[in-house]
Every structure is written in C-alpha cells, then in structure tokens.
Design a protein around this motif. Structure first.
Motif, PDB file in Angstrom:
ATOM      1  N   ASP A  99      29.093  20.158  45.989  1.00 11.29           N
ATOM      2  CA  ASP A  99      28.968  21.615  46.127  1.00 11.29           C
ATOM      3  C   ASP A  99      27.694  22.118  45.443  1.00 11.29           C
ATOM      4  OD1 ASP A  99      31.430  21.683  47.461  1.00 11.29           O
ATOM      5  OD2 ASP A  99      32.505  21.750  45.545  1.00 11.29           O
ATOM      6  N   ALA A 100      27.435  21.598  44.248  1.00  9.40           N
ATOM      7  CA  ALA A 100      26.222  22.007  43.541  1.00  9.40           C
ATOM      8  C   ALA A 100      24.981  21.618  44.330  1.00  9.40           C
ATOM      9  CB  ALA A 100      26.185  21.368  42.152  1.00  9.40           C
ATOM     10  N   LEU A 101      25.033  20.465  44.942  1.00  8.65           N
ATOM     11  CA  LEU A 101      23.881  20.001  45.716  1.00  8.65           C
ATOM     12  C   LEU A 101      23.675  20.849  46.966  1.00  8.65           C
ATOM     13  CD1 LEU A 101      24.600  16.205  45.277  1.00  8.65           C
ATOM     14  CD2 LEU A 101      22.523  17.371  44.487  1.00  8.65           C
TER      15      LEU A 101
ATOM     16  N   LYS B 251      28.244  19.330  59.147  1.00  9.09           N
ATOM     17  CA  LYS B 251      28.210  20.785  58.986  1.00  9.09           C
ATOM     18  C   LYS B 251      29.537  21.425  59.385  1.00  9.09           C
ATOM     19  CE  LYS B 251      23.214  21.106  59.702  1.00  9.09           C
ATOM     20  NZ  LYS B 251      23.011  19.631  59.695  1.00  9.09           N
ATOM     21  N   ALA B 252      30.243  20.792  60.299  1.00  4.11           N
ATOM     22  CA  ALA B 252      31.480  21.385  60.811  1.00  4.11           C
ATOM     23  C   ALA B 252      32.673  21.149  59.896  1.00  4.11           C
ATOM     24  CB  ALA B 252      31.772  20.819  62.201  1.00  4.11           C
ATOM     25  N   LEU B 253      32.508  20.288  58.917  1.00  4.67           N
ATOM     26  CA  LEU B 253      33.654  19.948  58.064  1.00  4.67           C
ATOM     27  C   LEU B 253      34.051  21.123  57.185  1.00  4.67           C
ATOM     28  CD1 LEU B 253      32.682  16.368  56.792  1.00  4.67           C
ATOM     29  CD2 LEU B 253      34.212  16.965  58.695  1.00  4.67           C
TER      30      LEU B 253
ATOM     31  N   PHE C   5      20.238  22.816  47.670  1.00  8.94           N
ATOM     32  CA  PHE C   5      19.438  22.584  48.882  1.00  8.94           C
ATOM     33  C   PHE C   5      19.350  23.859  49.714  1.00  8.94           C
ATOM     34  CE2 PHE C   5      20.764  17.853  48.641  1.00  8.94           C
ATOM     35  CZ  PHE C   5      19.729  17.596  47.760  1.00  8.94           C
ATOM     36  N   GLU C   6      20.440  24.629  49.729  1.00 10.81           N
ATOM     37  CA  GLU C   6      20.372  25.891  50.485  1.00 10.81           C
ATOM     38  C   GLU C   6      19.337  26.827  49.879  1.00 10.81           C
ATOM     39  OE1 GLU C   6      24.429  27.190  50.756  1.00 10.81           O
ATOM     40  OE2 GLU C   6      24.694  26.213  52.728  1.00 10.81           O
ATOM     41  N   GLU C   7      19.236  26.778  48.562  1.00 15.49           N
ATOM     42  CA  GLU C   7      18.249  27.634  47.894  1.00 15.49           C
ATOM     43  C   GLU C   7      16.820  27.301  48.277  1.00 15.49           C
ATOM     44  OE1 GLU C   7      18.214  28.091  43.662  1.00 15.49           O
ATOM     45  OE2 GLU C   7      20.395  28.361  43.627  1.00 15.49           O
ATOM     46  N   VAL C   8      16.540  26.019  48.458  1.00 16.28           N
ATOM     47  CA  VAL C   8      15.147  25.624  48.737  1.00 16.28           C
ATOM     48  C   VAL C   8      14.872  25.477  50.235  1.00 16.28           C
ATOM     49  CG1 VAL C   8      14.851  24.504  46.500  1.00 16.28           C
ATOM     50  CG2 VAL C   8      15.637  23.164  48.474  1.00 16.28           C
ATOM     51  N   LYS C   9      15.898  25.513  51.031  1.00 18.20           N
ATOM     52  CA  LYS C   9      15.680  25.371  52.479  1.00 18.20           C
ATOM     53  C   LYS C   9      14.741  26.473  52.969  1.00 18.20           C
ATOM     54  CE  LYS C   9      18.031  24.853  56.921  1.00 18.20           C
ATOM     55  NZ  LYS C   9      19.317  24.876  57.646  1.00 18.20           N
ATOM     56  N   GLY C  10      13.715  26.082  53.673  1.00 24.37           N
ATOM     57  CA  GLY C  10      12.771  27.064  54.188  1.00 24.37           C
ATOM     58  C   GLY C  10      11.778  27.571  53.153  1.00 24.37           C
ATOM     59  N   ILE C  11      11.744  26.975  51.993  1.00 23.98           N
ATOM     60  CA  ILE C  11      10.834  27.416  50.930  1.00 23.98           C
ATOM     61  C   ILE C  11       9.379  27.297  51.431  1.00 23.98           C
ATOM     62  CG2 ILE C  11      10.510  25.150  49.845  1.00 23.98           C
ATOM     63  CD1 ILE C  11      10.944  26.582  47.106  1.00 23.98           C
ATOM     64  N   ASP C  12       8.515  28.160  50.915  1.00 27.23           N
ATOM     65  CA  ASP C  12       7.149  28.208  51.447  1.00 27.23           C
ATOM     66  C   ASP C  12       6.145  27.437  50.602  1.00 27.23           C
ATOM     67  OD1 ASP C  12       6.938  29.762  49.227  1.00 27.23           O
ATOM     68  OD2 ASP C  12       6.119  31.523  50.260  1.00 27.23           O
TER      69      ASP C  12
ATOM     70  N   ALA D  69      25.084  16.272  51.237  1.00 26.98           N
ATOM     71  CA  ALA D  69      24.586  17.650  51.100  1.00 26.98           C
ATOM     72  C   ALA D  69      23.320  17.863  51.919  1.00 26.98           C
ATOM     73  CB  ALA D  69      24.334  17.974  49.628  1.00 26.98           C
ATOM     74  N   LEU D  70      22.443  16.871  51.958  1.00 27.72           N
ATOM     75  CA  LEU D  70      21.217  17.008  52.763  1.00 27.72           C
ATOM     76  C   LEU D  70      21.575  17.266  54.225  1.00 27.72           C
ATOM     77  CD1 LEU D  70      18.958  14.144  51.299  1.00 27.72           C
ATOM     78  CD2 LEU D  70      18.425  16.591  51.277  1.00 27.72           C
ATOM     79  N   HIS D  71      22.528  16.502  54.729  1.00 24.88           N
ATOM     80  CA  HIS D  71      22.874  16.671  56.148  1.00 24.88           C
ATOM     81  C   HIS D  71      23.768  17.891  56.373  1.00 24.88           C
ATOM     82  CE1 HIS D  71      20.768  13.370  57.956  1.00 24.88           C
ATOM     83  NE2 HIS D  71      21.222  12.524  57.049  1.00 24.88           N
TER      84      HIS D  71
END
Lengths: 699, 699
Positions: free
Chosen positions: B255-257, B41-43, B261-268, B82-84
């Motif tokens: 980048d696309a990934l 994440k820090a990269l 993943f950011e779009e679906v993170k926390g999805i309900d 991307a997952l991590h």
C-alpha cells in the motif's frame, strides 16, 4: 573515458615548437634553479610566489610555441607548487589523474628546461611517465583512474607497515583529480572504495568549474552550492561517499594551499581536499589578443554557466590560437594548437566530423529522434560549437562517460530514436562491455562514429590501432570503413536509417560502427579535388550517395579487375593500395593487380573472395591497425579453412596464398605515422617486394 | 560490471526442475488469474495482498525446484506489484537493472505459469527479454545500466513530444536499480546525467541493505543514516547528483508503495524513490530447515553489517541449499542451486578457484603485499567465506566494480605488491580500457584470474566465449591457458612471483591473465585421479610444479610426437585433442598425430611451429572460444605469412595447411555445451572427418 589529448600536432610530427625564435619567456631565475622538490621546500616565502609567476609565464609561452594543456595546468600552478612544498615525492606518491595537468609537476621535478628551452620541448611527454622520472607514478591518459590507483598504492603501503609492525614514517598517497575527470564512472567507484579502505589517502579535487565536463551533470548544482557556502553546504557528494572533506576557496593561493596540505599531511584516513581553482589563471583575455575567442566557458551542451568571473579562454577547451575563431575552437581540441599551426586546414577528424554533422543536421527538422551524443571533447571531432547551438536537443554532451553514452544511445534506439555516438577510438574502449551487452546483444539500431581509428602518431594512451580488433570481434556489430567522402556519407545514411525501417529491406539489423577516414584518405580527396565542405553537405549540394540496402553495403567493391594478385585494402590503406597497383602496372615486369575495397571489416564477402580463386595466386590484405585479432587474419583464415573442392571439376582447386600487412601488437608513443608505416612494411616498396618474393616462391 | 548469474545449472543442462513431483505450491487463485498488468489494477485491496503472498510462496517453491535469484526477487514482490498497479506497462517503460529481479514482473505480465508449473519452467529466461514480452525492454545481465537506458528512452519520448507540440499522455520511464548495482560506475554516470537531462524519469532504488555489494563502500554509512532518518538526513547521495528524492521506509508494504508510485507518476523531472526492502522477505530461517546456513548477511570482505533483523538467508548470495553449509555458500553463487543439485561436486570455477586461493593463502604469512581482489561474487569462484576470513587484509571485495578492481590492482603492483584480480570473463569486459591502460601499458605486475572463460551453456549475457579475443589482442598481456592442476598452479606461481623478482631472470615482465580451467579439464582430472583438494594445496601436500622461467612458461609443449598431422589444442579443448589423437592412432588407417599443448595464447612459439614444417602436412588448432579474433587465426596467419625459404636446401619448403576449430561469432543463450561443441564441430568425429578430407585433398 577520456580527455582528448592525442598528443600535440607537434608531437605527432616529431617537430619542435618553432625553433629558437619561439624562445619562451623572460628570465626565470627561480624556476631555473629548481632541480627537485627539495628546492621548492628551500625557497623563501617570496621566492615561492615568484616561482608561481615564472611557471605561469613559462606555461603561456610554451603553449603558444608548442601547444598543450595550458589552461588546466595554469589552474594547477599553485596547487602543484604547494604539493611539492609540503609532500616528499617520490616517498609521498602523487598520482595525477589523466596526467595532463602534470606540466608544473614536471617543471618541479627536474624537467623545467623541457618547458623553458624550445630545443628541449620534446624531451618530455604530455603525461606523467615513470621512464622520465621517479616522481611520475604512472603513464595515464584516460580519465578518472587516479583514486583507484591511489587506493592500490595505499593498500600495499599499509599492508607492509602492518607486517613490519611499524606505521611510522609511511608515505602519503595523493590523487589529484578534476578538470572533467570526476564525471567518469570509475572515479565514483574509487570514491566509494576509498572510504571503505581507510588509511592515509588524500584526494585533491581540482574544481575549476570546468570540471564535471564543463559544468555538466546533476552534481554541478550541489557542487556550486558547496563552493558558495565555503564548503559547508549539504548535500556534499564526498561526504555522501563516506569521505572526510576540506575546502580551499582560493585554489590559486599558494599559501592557503600549503596550509591545507600541511593539515592533511600524514592524516590517518581518506580525505578530499576540494580546491577551487581558476582554469587558465594568468591568461589575460587580450593575451595574443589578435584572435577573437568566443564561448570559452561553454564546454557542454547546456549553457548554464554562471562563471562570470572566468575570462574568455580559461579552458583547455579553448585553443590559444585557432584559425576558425567562431567555430568550436573553445573545446575544439584538448591539445592546444601552437601558433605555427594557424591556418592549417582541418585535420581528418574535424573535416569528416563536420561533414557527418552537416549530413545529420539536414535531417533534424523532420526526424525528432535523431540525436548526436558526444561523451565530451566534441570539438576535436568536428562537432563545432555552432553545430551544437543549432542542434539544440538533437545534441547531447554526456560528460566524460563513454559507458553511459553508449548505453544512453541503446535506450534511445529502443524507443525508436536514431542515436549517433561520437568519440575517439581509444576512449570507446571504456564502453567495451556496453557494446557487447546493451548495444549488440540488444540489436540496438545505433551508430558509432569512431574517430582517429587506425595508426597515427599519437601518444601511447590514445592510439587508435586497436579499434578494428575491438569492434570487429563483437558478435552482431557491423563496422564500415569508408575510403571516400561519398562512401562515408552513404554509410552514415544507411546506419542512421530511421528505426521504423528496421526489418524493412535494406536497413541494418543492428548497430553500425563507422570508422571516420584518416589522413591518407583526406589527402587523396584533396589531391583529387573530391573534398567537399560541410556547408555543401548542409545545403545538399554535394553528391552524397544514397544508402544502399544491406546486401549492397556489405559487398566488397572491385575497383580494378586484374589477375594473379589481388589487393584488398581496408580503409586508410586504400590510397596505398592504389599506389601499389599503379606501381605494379608500370613496373618492368608489369602485373595487372586487382584492387578491392572491402568497405567493411565485420563479415567476409565470400562471393567476391571465391571469385578470386580462378585467376589469383596471391591475395594481399592491407590494414592500418593491429594485425593480431584484426581484419586481415579473417581473410587468411577463410582461405585456409575453405579450399575449393577438387571434386568440382569446373573449378580450379587453387587456394590463393594470403599475405597480411598491418601493425604489430605493441604500444607506440608519438612515433610519426610515416615511421610506423615503414616499420610495418606499409609502403609501396615493401609491399611490392613481398609480392615479388611470393610469386617467385622466394619467401 | 556484474551480477554473477550465468544461468542456473538447470538452464545450462537444459533440464527441468525436478519434474511434477517438484510441483510448486498450493493454490494460487489470484496469481493464476493474472494475464497482464490490467488484471493487477482490477484486483481489490485484499486481493492485492493475497497476490503478494501467492507470489512469495511461488518464488520459494520455484527456488527449491529450479534455483534462481530468489532472495532479491522476494524483496521486490510488493514493489513490482505496486509498479504494475500504478504504471501502465508497456506504455510506461520499466527497466529492471541487471534484470535478475524481474521474476515477479514476469509473473504479472503473462508468464505466471512459467513459475507455477514445473513443466514450463524453461519457457522464460532469468532476465528480461523483449522476445518474451512487450513488457520487457531489454536483455540485461550486467549491472548498473538501467539509469542510462532509461535516460535514452525518456530522451526520445521527450523529443517526439516536442516535435508533436504535445506532451500530454507521454509515458513514464522507470529504472529499477539496487541489490548491489549502485556501486557500478556506470550507475553514477547515469545518475549524474539524469538530473541534467530533466523530464519524467523515475529511479526506483531498491535498498535491501545487501545493496552496495553487501554493505560495501563508503556510501553505506550515509545510506544507513538516510534510512534511519526516514530519508531526511544529509548527505543524501541522490540529492548530491541533483536529483529529487522520496523515501519509502517499508518497501515491502504494497500500500505504501502504491501511494509512493502514484505520487511520482507523471512527474515532470527525475526523481529517486528509495525503497527500503527486505531481501528474501518471506523466507523463514527454518524454511527447508534441515540445512544450516551461516553468515547469510556477509556478502563482502568487511563484516560491518548491522542488519540484526535480517534473517539468516535473505540473500541471493545465500543458496537455498548447498552441500557445503560452512563454506562460502552464502554468496557462493548468485544463482541459487536447486534441491536436486545438492551433493554434486564443485563445478570447475569453485574447484579451481579454491585451489588458487589455497596456493596463495600459504604465502600470506610471508608476503604482506599479496592481495586477492574480487569485484563481488567471490563465492561463485571458490573464494569461500572461510578463506576470506582467514585472508583478512589479503582479500578485498571492491563491490561490483571491475574497472576499479583492475586499476586498484595496478596501484598495488606499482607499490610493489602482488595483486590477483578474480572474476568472471564476461564481467571483465567492464575493465577493457583499464587492461589496456593502467594494467598493460604500465607493465603492471598483476595477475588476472579469468573464470568461466570459453564455451559454456551460459545465458547470452554471461558467455565466456570472447575472453581470448579480448585479452590476447591487448599488447603486452600474457594469457596462460593451463590444461591441468599442475600447470594451473605453476602458472599462478609464476604470474605472482613477487615484484622484487621483476627483471630477474624468469619473472613475467608485465601482467598475466590465467584462464581458469573448465569442465572438460576437471572431468579429465577426476577421471585420472589427478584432482587435488584445496586442503592438500594449503598444506603443501600436492605436487605443485614450481614456476618456470619466462621462456619456459611461454613454450609450447609437445606431449606426443607424431607426424603428418599436428593438433595444437588450447585450454579446455585439450582433452578433446587427446581423444582425437587416440582415435586416429587406432583407426583402420592409423595416423600418429602430434599432440601439442600451447599453454598460452598471446605469443607464438615459432621454434615449435617451425619444427612442424618438415614432417607435418596439417596443423589443427582447437579452441573453445570465438574463432574470429581468437587464437587459432594467429597460427594460421603465421604459416600463411612465413613460408620456409626455398633457398635453404636443408629444409623442406612445405608450409602445413592449418585448419581452425572454434566458435562462431555469435551470441548463444543457454545452449548446452555439448550442443555448442556439436554446432562448432568440436567433436572427435567432426575433427577426424576434416583431417581425413584435408589429407586426401577432398576439402
């Protein structure tokens, strides 16, 4: 896996459906004339409709008198008539999935009298059977395999045709699937392979809305939209598997079905014919109207049914008659109880299942991770509708998906929850690999409630005689075999100790299988007045033993200390062992035999076993399952491989001789339990005779 | 079930990947700094891309030196990064299906050095393992279970949140599936349950076009159209299961990934993120270009691939290096052979698999019903690409679907064909119920070729130590355990006698399992010069024994008649028994022991066993699988329960003592075979010591 249809109560008892007084129906002039499919083809249009009516009334009367899968067969009346009107069985091969929907097929292939004449009810089994008729392709009782079987039939047909350079006149292959079967993984594997294979293959999908395990699963919504759109909407799951597709909106319209089947007859590629049928079609809600029947359309955990037109008991899940109208009767059993069974007390599956659910339900308010999982057929195992309603999110019906259910439980365990997976022993065979991998190798803290384990009068597809062989030989599995309500509830309490106790002294280190007690134990408890009610358990009034620690749970219990002969009796054979010990004690030449309840079958209590050396010449093991690969052989092998060293002067070097009693390695089909016990020597007389022979050396 | 990844050759031998000279790669400045997901994440953006490049080069170098699932991991580099980058493992739980695609995950969760530094290669397993890292949820090695496991993780998360009246901050649950796994039935069961359950659940479907078992199955076409339409076409199989759906066209664009993943993170609710990746991405076709690699995109029976852009060896199925460039190397093994293995002779699976295929291939021209079925991974079992090409319709790859494959075979048998189902022992566990029901209960005339049965240095998810316990306790199954090429081919000839011989004298009456010989037997045959080549078998030049009749096939063979001690040695333990007999014969106090090859493990040859009573005090059973529930216990139980009647004066009443040698009931993980043999006493020294003890009474 599977549909829960262990054979009817009648079948198991070898009895008939109430004798001549239960005579089924009025005149069935057309049906009585049907000797084979050719006769169906010869009927006039109006006779064809008459035939459907006669079959329907026959099924209903038969159901009352004999029990059976009446609801699903009622839905399939017209489709089956149409199949035999159009196709040429056995030249065209029809495979009925699970084959519980084959009653109409049997009536049309020479076996109508087995449904019309009560004295002949036992001439046919509840499933297809090649020994009965050339029109029956397989013996089947577990779900979802018909497409794969049909692929095999078609493959060989096509290879032979290719070899003969002749593809004229090759027969059709038809798989009839539905009524819950489509949620099984193997059915999807079959769908995915069917299109790949190509060639003639007709998959008749009987969508009675009860399918997909009671409206269960994510595919229900898209299937409903498919029906609403007359088969035109996307996503179409069959198309998604690359399959051609047809839709028949009224799957109880024999003319429409005949037309649809004629269209696909001889087709050169796989096609799905999706027929929308009404389960239980022809039953009036007031039929046999003295009995209230509730929740007939609820067969799953989620009451999302929109089947307003479905009449109250259009479901196999709904007994035609049940003595507990408000409690779970609607899917209480996949085999419908015949009238004469009304008022009987719960069978052991329901009795002990209800006790377990009551014990767990008490804990729901304080244990958010406690979850009961049933891969369909909960009612047969005492997981009543009322329990499920109260349980809410603590109960999950996964559909007919044992592999998923066990793996799902492993996931719950990993997250710190407390899963309990409950179904019938033979269905758990579907999750064998998951028991090895996701459950045991991962040391998942989960509980498996194993119903109908051990010998029974079941049909050959649902026998529980192999459960110990399956579970007890998987590394890391603990299998408890309680012989009383007290032990059973203590075992359950121990197995379901919350995950935060893992590693704490006394908690199990991994998965625990509990074999639910059977008939012999329930009879003993009732005779002794030890049987408790689920209500007592729920209110905490019964004296339920606390869970002991691990060492205690796995220790054999010496219930009577005698000498010379020790009888170690696993599970349902414990009452038999008691009787043997009593008989020996009161014989002319009395023997004071030791009686031991091993309580589990996955590890040997070598401390107790070693203690027998000094003063026991003979050790008897009793089990009500298969001997080969079973529990008794472990005892035998222990003594054979471990002899007391002669160099220890304090110890008698004697190694007791071990005799094993249990079942042969064989399939049995609806043989009454008493006959099986006789066959395998699991009787007081036979056991005592072998003991006497062994002690006198005359064996 | 499963991916075929029994552990690398290195793992099995406990060796390393070639020593320091095999040092992997250039500088990996970014990767070397990654201690955990926070570091990803820090990269910076550019560092993220550098990281992907470094991982890729590390994987390739590692693959050459060590072997492994390089192709599939290369395809998953960006997705794993991307997952991590997006999710917060272990708070967010990521479940890797089969977990063979977890190398990158391991690199990013504290284990990079195990891929960078050859001296540390053996610090990690080839699969996720909670004992290695809190970021690893499960030990998994069989396919398709990730969705079900994820459902369980999510279920408990949600129940706890509900109990706490707090759904803020609950973690995501992510299942990563693909690369062939989606054809497994349990994966569909999981899909069907996921939507029903609801709540946050993210299914990442890694579609590398090799998925679906090498473009296999009817769903391939619709999936291809889904890709072509950028995820918009119907039918969409995921939608058909009621699931939300997203598509990422370039699944190797980090980048696309990250965005997806950011779009679906926390999805309900449950959602499928379908990512289109390139298996083996980053491999140049000329990489290590001295080796010709053919047919890299062919992983199934049907060569319908349209993956023009796929470079020649973008597949796990394709070894980075193989000594047989023209024969089946492309999916010859799911574990890629490291460089140092080049030039080694075939392992026993490939060797004996090729012999069986050659023997069957000779018969294809005259037997249109003869079909070889492999539920994926044919190459590992010597079912080479060239054989498959020649076999045409006589060979079917069903995808990773053991349940379907076995059932399909039962259908073929019913139609009079001659099916042979071949895969690895532990994968066959997936078809346990089908072996009972469709195969054995239906007396299907089919043959099961059981590869890698018995002890091996495999990882814990692929051990074959349980195959006898599984097969030999199913009623109606005959399991043959040949100890030589001659017996093996005779067994195969007998098992595959055409169906029109059923009932004829000598033909099997039902299914036959043949355990393919293992390393000890192959070594013995090579040492004796008895090993034949598939070409010899194909040309009919080898002296292949004819199939005997049933009685003959099931008879024990006394290979040396001695006295006092009889050694009955099953399968792979036969060479050990020979060595024991030799050592006893030449000992200071010689014993002329009897040597018996039982040849099968499903019925006892009681004639031979009775014949031992007169002059044998001791019977030794050897088997290279689990003792509990296994074969030796059957021998022990026989003698325990059957004593010679003393009333027969002509016979010695002696009952020989039986000692059993075999494996404990346990899981073992990459323990070298020699160590296992030592552990279980399967050595000449240990066996002789126990024999001496028993004969002198000092045991």
């Amino acid at each position: 896996m599977g549909m829960d249809m262990t054979g009817t109560v009648d079948d198991a008892n070898g009895g008939l459906g109430g004798g001549p007084d239960a005579a089924v129906t009025g005149r069935c002039d057309v049906l009585s004339r049907i000797i084979g499919p050719d006769d169906v083809k010869a009927l006039s249009h109006s006779e064809l409709h008459e035939l459907c009516g006669e079959i329907r009334s026959t099924l209903i009367a038969y159901g009352h008198a004999h029990g059976g899968h009446i609801g699903s067969n009622l839905g399939m009346v017209e489709a089956t008539v149409a199949l035999h009107r159009v196709f040429d069985s056995p030249y065209d091969r029809i495979v009925f999935d699970v084959s519980h929907q084959s009653y109409v097929h049997k009536m049309l292939t020479g076996r109508a009298q087995a449904y019309l004449n009560p004295s002949r009810f036992d001439e046919v089994t509840g499933f297809t059977n090649p020994d009965e008729s050339v029109h029956d392709q397989f013996v089947l009782g577990h779900t979802g395999t018909s497409i794969s079987l049909a692929c095999g039939l078609a493959k060989t047909r096509d290879m032979r045709a290719a070899a003969n350079h002749d593809d004229a006149g090759i027969g059709n292959v038809i798989a009839v699937i539905g009524d819950g079967s489509l949620s099984s993984g193997i059915a999807f594997e079959g769908l995915n392979n069917a299109a790949e294979q190509g060639g003639n293959l007709i998959i008749v999908f009987n969508d009675n809305e009860m399918s997909i395990a009671g409206d269960f699963g994510g595919m229900y919504g898209p299937l409903a939209r498919l029906r609403e759109s007359n088969g035109t909407a996307q996503p179409n799951i069959f198309n998604a598997f690359g399959l051609d597709y047809r839709y028949v909106a009224d799957g109880n319209d024999v003319d429409a079905l005949v037309n649809a089947f004629e269209e696909v007859k001889g087709i050169d590629h796989p096609v799905v014919v999706h027929i929308h049928t009404l389960k239980g079609a022809g039953l009036e809600s007031g039929d046999d109207g003295s009995r209230e029947v509730a929740h007939a359309t609820d067969t799953g955990a989620n009451e999302t049914s929109n089947l307003a037109h479905v009449e109250p008991w259009h479901s196999d899940h709904c007994n035609l008659s049940d003595h507990e109208p408000h409690e779970g009767q609607c899917e209480a059993s996949h085999w419908q109880t015949p009238d004469k069974a009304i008022g009987r007390p719960d069978d052991p599956r329901k009795h002990y299942g209800k006790l377990a659910m009551a014990a767990l339900e008490r804990r729901f308010p304080t244990e958010p991770g406690l979850v009961v999982i049933s891969p369909a057929t909960p009612g047969s195992n005492g997981i009543t509708h009322e329990f499920r309603e109260r349980a809410g999110a603590h109960y999950v019906d996964t559909g007919i998906t044992e592999a998923h259910a066990v793996t799902f439980a492993a996931g719950i365990a990993k997250a710190g929850g407390t899963p309990v997976v409950a179904t019938t022993a033979s269905f758990f065979q579907r999750a064998y690999d998951q028991f090895f991998q996701e459950m045991s190798l991962n040391r998942s803290r989960m509980t498996v409630l194993d119903f109908l384990g051990g010998l029974s009068g079941s049909d050959n597809t649902h026998s529980g005689a192999y459960d110990v062989t399956m579970f007890a030989n998987i590394p890391g599995v603990t299998m408890l075999v309680p012989t009383s309500t007290r032990d059973y509830l203590a075992d359950l309490a121990w197995a379901t100790m919350p995950a935060d106790t893992t590693g704490a002294e006394g908690a199990p280190e991994g998965p625990v299988v509990i074999r639910v007690p059977g008939q012999a134990i329930l009879e003993r408890e009732r005779a002794l007045g030890h049987a408790v009610t689920p209500e007592e358990v729920l209110r905490g009034e019964s004296a339920t033993a606390e869970a002991g620690d691990a060492a205690q749970m796995l220790r054999y219990r010496i219930d009577h200390q005698g000498a010379d002969v020790a009888i170690i009796a696993l599970g349902n054979t414990y009452p038999l062992a008691e009787a043997v010990v009593n008989a020996l004690a009161h014989a002319d030449t009395p023997i004071d035999a030791t009686l031991i309840d091993p309580r589990q079958c996955t590890s040997l209590d070598t401390v107790t076993m070693e203690s027998l050396r000094a003063d026991h010449r003979l050790v008897i093991t009793l089990e009500d399952g298969q001997l080969e690969g079973g529990w008794g052989e472990k005892v035998t092998a222990y003594y054979a491989n471990h002899r007391a060293p002669q160099s220890e002067p304090a110890r008698d070097p004697r190694t007791p001789r071990v005799l094993n009693f249990g079942a042969d390695k064989e399939f049995t089909d609806r043989v009454p339990l008493a006959d099986l016990n006789e066959r395998y020597g699991l009787t007081v007389g036979s056991i005592i005779a072998r003991i006497r022979e062994a002690l006198t050396g005359r064996s």
